[in-house]
Enzyme design. Sequence first.
Site, PDB file in Angstrom:
ATOM      1  N   ASP A   7      31.850   7.617  14.185  1.00  0.00           N
ATOM      2  CA  ASP A   7      32.846   8.046  13.197  1.00  0.00           C
ATOM      3  C   ASP A   7      33.627   6.831  12.683  1.00  0.00           C
ATOM      4  O   ASP A   7      34.469   6.952  11.797  1.00  0.00           O
ATOM      5  CB  ASP A   7      33.765   9.148  13.739  1.00  0.00           C
ATOM      6  CG  ASP A   7      34.530   8.727  14.981  1.00  0.00           C
ATOM      7  OD1 ASP A   7      34.327   7.591  15.457  1.00  0.00           O
ATOM      8  OD2 ASP A   7      35.336   9.535  15.480  1.00  0.00           O
ATOM      9  N   SER A   8      33.292   5.634  13.206  1.00  0.00           N
ATOM     10  CA  SER A   8      33.809   4.394  12.621  1.00  0.00           C
ATOM     11  C   SER A   8      33.323   4.259  11.181  1.00  0.00           C
ATOM     12  O   SER A   8      33.823   3.412  10.434  1.00  0.00           O
ATOM     13  CB  SER A   8      33.383   3.176  13.453  1.00  0.00           C
ATOM     14  OG  SER A   8      31.993   3.200  13.695  1.00  0.00           O
ATOM     15  N   ASP A  59      28.478  10.900  16.469  1.00  0.00           N
ATOM     16  CA  ASP A  59      29.849  11.282  16.847  1.00  0.00           C
ATOM     17  C   ASP A  59      30.217  12.638  16.276  1.00  0.00           C
ATOM     18  O   ASP A  59      30.009  12.895  15.076  1.00  0.00           O
ATOM     19  CB  ASP A  59      30.847  10.253  16.280  1.00  0.00           C
ATOM     20  CG  ASP A  59      31.201   9.178  17.298  1.00  0.00           C
ATOM     21  OD1 ASP A  59      31.076   9.423  18.508  1.00  0.00           O
ATOM     22  OD2 ASP A  59      31.613   8.086  16.858  1.00  0.00           O
ATOM     23  N   LYS A  82      28.222  12.591  20.599  1.00  0.00           N
ATOM     24  CA  LYS A  82      29.235  11.897  21.416  1.00  0.00           C
ATOM     25  C   LYS A  82      30.600  12.523  21.138  1.00  0.00           C
ATOM     26  O   LYS A  82      30.912  12.848  19.991  1.00  0.00           O
ATOM     27  CB  LYS A  82      29.260  10.400  21.101  1.00  0.00           C
ATOM     28  CG  LYS A  82      30.378   9.638  21.855  1.00  0.00           C
ATOM     29  CD  LYS A  82      30.149   8.134  21.869  1.00  0.00           C
ATOM     30  CE  LYS A  82      30.597   7.393  20.647  1.00  0.00           C
ATOM     31  NZ  LYS A  82      32.039   7.534  20.299  1.00  0.00           N
ATOM     32  N   GLU A 129      34.923  12.329  22.384  1.00  0.00           N
ATOM     33  CA  GLU A 129      35.962  11.503  23.012  1.00  0.00           C
ATOM     34  C   GLU A 129      36.858  12.367  23.896  1.00  0.00           C
ATOM     35  O   GLU A 129      37.350  13.410  23.452  1.00  0.00           O
ATOM     36  CB  GLU A 129      36.827  10.840  21.929  1.00  0.00           C
ATOM     37  CG  GLU A 129      36.051   9.833  21.075  1.00  0.00           C
ATOM     38  CD  GLU A 129      36.940   9.121  20.057  1.00  0.00           C
ATOM     39  OE1 GLU A 129      38.171   9.301  20.069  1.00  0.00           O
ATOM     40  OE2 GLU A 129      36.372   8.378  19.232  1.00  0.00           O
ATOM     41  N   GLU A 166      35.620   2.186  26.287  1.00  0.00           N
ATOM     42  CA  GLU A 166      36.122   1.263  25.258  1.00  0.00           C
ATOM     43  C   GLU A 166      37.426   0.615  25.691  1.00  0.00           C
ATOM     44  O   GLU A 166      38.377   1.303  26.084  1.00  0.00           O
ATOM     45  CB  GLU A 166      36.308   2.037  23.940  1.00  0.00           C
ATOM     46  CG  GLU A 166      36.825   1.154  22.807  1.00  0.00           C
ATOM     47  CD  GLU A 166      36.679   1.777  21.426  1.00  0.00           C
ATOM     48  OE1 GLU A 166      36.075   2.856  21.287  1.00  0.00           O
ATOM     49  OE2 GLU A 166      37.173   1.148  20.470  1.00  0.00           O
TER      50      GLU A 166
HETATM   51  O1  KIV Z   1      32.623   5.186  16.183  1.00  0.00           O
HETATM   52  C1  KIV Z   1      32.200   4.187  16.782  1.00  0.00           C
HETATM   53  O2  KIV Z   1      31.675   3.237  16.200  1.00  0.00           O
HETATM   54  C2  KIV Z   1      32.350   4.149  18.241  1.00  0.00           C
HETATM   55  C3  KIV Z   1      32.039   2.862  18.936  1.00  0.00           C
HETATM   56  C4  KIV Z   1      33.136   1.899  18.736  1.00  0.00           C
HETATM   57  C5  KIV Z   1      31.738   3.071  20.365  1.00  0.00           C
HETATM   58  O3  KIV Z   1      32.723   5.126  18.822  1.00  0.00           O
END
Ligand code: KIV
Length: 272
Positions: A52-53, A91, A121, A123, A190
């Site tokens: 989600d980055s 994510d 994924k 969090e 992280e």
């Molecule tokens: O969204 C992302 O890129 C991440 C990584 C920094 C692990 O969760």
Amino acid sequence: MSVAKKQYKRVTVKSLVEMKSNGEKISMLTAYDYTMAKIVDGAGIDVILVGDSASNVMAGHETTLPITLDQMIYHASSVVRAIDRALVVVDLPFGTYQSDPKEALRSAIRIMKESGGHAVKVEGGKEIKESIRRILNAGIPVMGHLGLTPQSIYKFGTYTVRAKEEEEAQQLKEDAKMLEKAGCFAIVLEKVPATLAKEVAASLTIPVIGIGAGNGVDGQVLVTHDMLGMTHEFNPRFLRRYLNMYEEMTNAFKQYSADVKSVDFPNESEQY
Ligand code: KIV
């Protein structure tokens, strides 16, 4: 330590656990589009994270919070079309799994059905345990994410190292155990102290993949645009830049502009 590497034609969640037990480190990078994913996969990276980055890197938002499920599906389906070997983890974006386990399952199913990704994924720890259970019960592999969890940035207030204090470190260790027990196939850790990350990795049979978590874990992940040096304002200590693409690309664009303006481009051999 030199390790005889087993060749994986396709990386699966089982391969990752096997890599850990064989002492082979796992490589993971982000990708959000077809062209980048093709290069990352072709280079033999084990796991591609559609993070989600993308909210920061692709859309220019300050945080990861605004990205939507539809946008994540768009990015993930572009990545999946490029892949021959890597495991694609997607994510679940903020707001699609925290409030209710049934909604979490619906969101995960949409990712799997509409993007073709291989795993999701999420969090967090004990506060999302029921959501994780629901998703896993439907046969969808789940990767956990502990430590600095960017979807909670407004709770933390800063992007500094997490779990430096004993109480938070203890909670993180319990959450990691819970994620393993629930059935997660791996955990991202992280920005936590390297000694803590090493201890967590040693206490689990599932792989721990670090970002800013030292080298005592089972693998590493970076944001591809950061490690290529395309972004240049983000300079955390853990980031190793393998290229300076910001400079390379800027120079190429300047040269192109100069060539167009001077009518050097296109030349005789570049026209019909
Ligand atoms: O969204 C992302 O890129 C991440 C990584 C920094 C692990 O969760």
